[in-house]
Design an enzyme around this catalytic site. Structure first.
Site, PDB file in Angstrom:
ATOM      1  CE1 TYR A 151     -10.162  41.631  -8.369  1.00 59.43           C
ATOM      2  CE2 TYR A 151     -11.242  43.449  -7.682  1.00 59.43           C
ATOM      3  CZ  TYR A 151     -10.002  43.002  -8.127  1.00 59.43           C
ATOM      4  OH  TYR A 151      -9.359  43.953  -9.352  1.00 59.43           O
ATOM      5  CB  ALA A 153     -10.698  39.211   1.479  1.00 60.97           C
ATOM      6  CE  LYS A 155      -6.309  43.167  -7.127  1.00 60.49           C
ATOM      7  NZ  LYS A 155      -5.375  43.780  -7.785  1.00 60.49           N
TER       8      LYS A 155
HETATM    9  P1  NAP Z   1      -7.108  41.927 -17.386  1.00 56.56           P
HETATM   10  O1  NAP Z   1      -7.510  42.693 -18.702  1.00 56.56           O
HETATM   11  O2  NAP Z   1      -7.944  41.241 -16.949  1.00 56.56           O
HETATM   12  O3  NAP Z   1      -5.818  41.152 -17.749  1.00 56.56           O
HETATM   13  C1  NAP Z   1      -5.118  40.496 -16.834  1.00 56.56           C
HETATM   14  C2  NAP Z   1      -3.624  40.176 -17.344  1.00 56.56           C
HETATM   15  O4  NAP Z   1      -2.997  39.711 -15.699  1.00 56.56           O
HETATM   16  C3  NAP Z   1      -3.548  39.624 -17.756  1.00 56.56           C
HETATM   17  O5  NAP Z   1      -2.017  40.064 -18.018  1.00 56.56           O
HETATM   18  C4  NAP Z   1      -2.907  38.143 -17.418  1.00 56.56           C
HETATM   19  O6  NAP Z   1      -1.926  37.649 -17.776  1.00 56.56           O
HETATM   20  C5  NAP Z   1      -2.348  38.374 -15.861  1.00 56.56           C
HETATM   21  N1  NAP Z   1      -2.658  37.477 -14.947  1.00 56.56           N
HETATM   22  C6  NAP Z   1      -3.609  36.650 -14.496  1.00 56.56           C
HETATM   23  N2  NAP Z   1      -3.151  36.463 -13.846  1.00 56.56           N
HETATM   24  C7  NAP Z   1      -1.743  36.272 -13.575  1.00 56.56           C
HETATM   25  C8  NAP Z   1      -1.089  34.885 -13.456  1.00 56.56           C
HETATM   26  N3  NAP Z   1      -1.041  34.104 -11.503  1.00 56.56           N
HETATM   27  N4  NAP Z   1       0.196  35.723 -13.326  1.00 56.56           N
HETATM   28  C9  NAP Z   1       0.535  36.098 -14.137  1.00 56.56           C
HETATM   29  N5  NAP Z   1       0.324  37.118 -14.891  1.00 56.56           N
HETATM   30  C10 NAP Z   1      -1.939  36.827 -14.501  1.00 56.56           C
HETATM   31  O7  NAP Z   1      -7.720  42.406 -16.004  1.00 56.56           O
HETATM   32  P2  NAP Z   1      -6.946  44.443 -15.930  1.00 56.56           P
HETATM   33  O8  NAP Z   1      -8.626  44.954 -16.044  1.00 56.56           O
HETATM   34  O9  NAP Z   1      -5.882  44.694 -16.504  1.00 56.56           O
HETATM   35  O10 NAP Z   1      -6.169  44.211 -14.291  1.00 56.56           O
HETATM   36  C11 NAP Z   1      -5.124  44.535 -13.834  1.00 56.56           C
HETATM   37  C12 NAP Z   1      -4.539  44.777 -12.348  1.00 56.56           C
HETATM   38  O11 NAP Z   1      -5.446  46.148 -12.190  1.00 56.56           O
HETATM   39  C13 NAP Z   1      -5.551  43.834 -11.519  1.00 56.56           C
HETATM   40  O12 NAP Z   1      -4.991  43.466 -10.053  1.00 56.56           O
HETATM   41  C14 NAP Z   1      -7.210  43.906 -11.294  1.00 56.56           C
HETATM   42  O13 NAP Z   1      -7.497  42.636 -10.073  1.00 56.56           O
HETATM   43  C15 NAP Z   1      -6.729  45.063 -11.162  1.00 56.56           C
HETATM   44  N6  NAP Z   1      -8.153  46.322 -11.094  1.00 56.56           N
HETATM   45  C16 NAP Z   1      -9.218  46.094 -12.319  1.00 56.56           C
HETATM   46  C17 NAP Z   1      -9.921  46.939 -12.713  1.00 56.56           C
HETATM   47  C18 NAP Z   1     -10.857  46.808 -13.371  1.00 56.56           C
HETATM   48  O14 NAP Z   1     -12.209  47.524 -13.198  1.00 56.56           O
HETATM   49  N7  NAP Z   1      -9.841  46.455 -15.130  1.00 56.56           N
HETATM   50  C19 NAP Z   1     -10.506  47.437 -11.217  1.00 56.56           C
HETATM   51  C20 NAP Z   1     -10.023  47.939 -10.209  1.00 56.56           C
HETATM   52  C21 NAP Z   1      -8.341  46.935 -10.079  1.00 56.56           C
HETATM   53  P3  NAP Z   1      -2.062  35.680 -19.739  1.00 56.56           P
HETATM   54  O15 NAP Z   1      -3.547  36.644 -19.601  1.00 56.56           O
HETATM   55  O16 NAP Z   1      -0.989  36.496 -19.568  1.00 56.56           O
HETATM   56  O17 NAP Z   1      -2.548  34.548 -18.561  1.00 56.56           O
END
Ligand code: NAP
Length: 243
Positions: A151, A153, A155
């Site tokens: 992860y 890597a 990001k």
């Molecule tokens: P989340 O609540 O788990 O939601 C993930 C979203 O990504 C869902 O809408 C899912 O869609 C979609 N998704 C996953 N794989 C996909 C694919 N192959 N194609 C299309 N859509 C896909 O995650 P989140 O926390 O909102 O994370 C959003 C972004 O923020 C990510 O890039 C994550 O790495 C980053 N981030 C999150 C955090 C944190 O603490 N939450 C921290 C740093 C960075 P479906 O449900 O429709 O499959």
């Protein structure tokens, strides 16, 4: 009226971005992969702001599906002026236990997906000499997290892509930035125990965890004209966890 395509917008940070952009008057394409019902409900919710919105299914790790998604958005809403790459998955575990398939799945969703979407969005933006890309990175891409090597890597790759692409397409009038979230309470944190969450909060100088809306506001700012002189930057939104 500008059109924004937000990947991974069915839940979490992407869904918060969809709400924020719609509230600000943008037409919104809500990308989802598995969560069709949530995406459809979100489209119904945000059209109440008086904007156009559509749900588009695509696995961003599949370049053919990404191509199809952009064609669908172009025909339903018009050219994409703003791209927010938020789709992503996480994986926790020792690197030595990680399988080839798990590695490929994570890099596919978190890094290749960003590449495919940028590649698809850019020709229209370059032709229009205008456009904005906001990539959702992670503080672990800045400093690395134990047991989240793949992860981190991916990001770090998103951050490198953001900086390089900003240099490449800046002369064509396109800005590319990243928002780098800290700990944000979404489904992605579901695997963490209450003790883990409390410890992360304690470690955060602002002594609170982030909300999806905190990230959405940063993305909205970077997409706006207020950020017209900002490109190639990583805006860390993490409560001071990583400084
Ligand atoms: P989340 O609540 O788990 O939601 C993930 C979203 O990504 C869902 O809408 C899912 O869609 C979609 N998704 C996953 N794989 C996909 C694919 N192959 N194609 C299309 N859509 C896909 O995650 P989140 O926390 O909102 O994370 C959003 C972004 O923020 C990510 O890039 C994550 O790495 C980053 N981030 C999150 C955090 C944190 O603490 N939450 C921290 C740093 C960075 P479906 O449900 O429709 O499959």
């Amino acid at each position: 009226m500008s059109v924004v395509l937000i990947t991974g917008a069915s839940r979490g940070i992407g869904a918060a971005c969809a709400r924020a952009f719609a509230r600000a008057g943008y037409d919104v394409a809500v990308n989802y992969h598995h969560s069709k019902e949530k995406a459809d409900a979100l489209v119904d919710e945000i059209t109440a702001f008086g904007v156009r919105a559509v749900a588009v299914c695509a696995d961003v790790a599949d370049s053919g599906q990404v191509k199809g998604m952009f064609a669908a958005v172009r025909s339903q809403l018009g050219e994409v002026n703003i791209l927010v790459n938020s789709a992503g998955i996480a994986h926790t575990g020792l690197l030595t236990d990680m399988t080839d398939g798990e590695w490929d799945r994570l890099i596919g969703a978190d890094l290749s997906g960003t590449f495919y979407c940028c590649r698809e969005a850019l020709p229209d933006m370059i032709r229009a000499h205008s456009g904005v890309i906001v990539n959702i990175a992670s503080m672990w891409g800045e400093v690395g997290a134990s047991c989240e090597a793949a992860y981190s890597a991916a990001k770090a790759g998103v951050i490198g892509l953001t900086k390089a692409l900003a240099k490449e397409v800046g002369p064509s009038g396109v800005r590319v930035n990243a928002v780098s979230p800290g700990v944000i309470m979404t489904d992605m944190m579901a695997g963490f125990s209450e003790d883990d969450i409390a410890a992360l909060k304690d470690e955060t100088p602002l002594n609170t965890l982030g909300t999806p809306g905190d990230i959405a506001e940063a993305a909205l700012f970077l997409a706006s004209d207020q950020a017209r002189f900002i490109t190639g930057q990583v805006l860390s939104v993490n409560g001071g966890f990583v400084i």
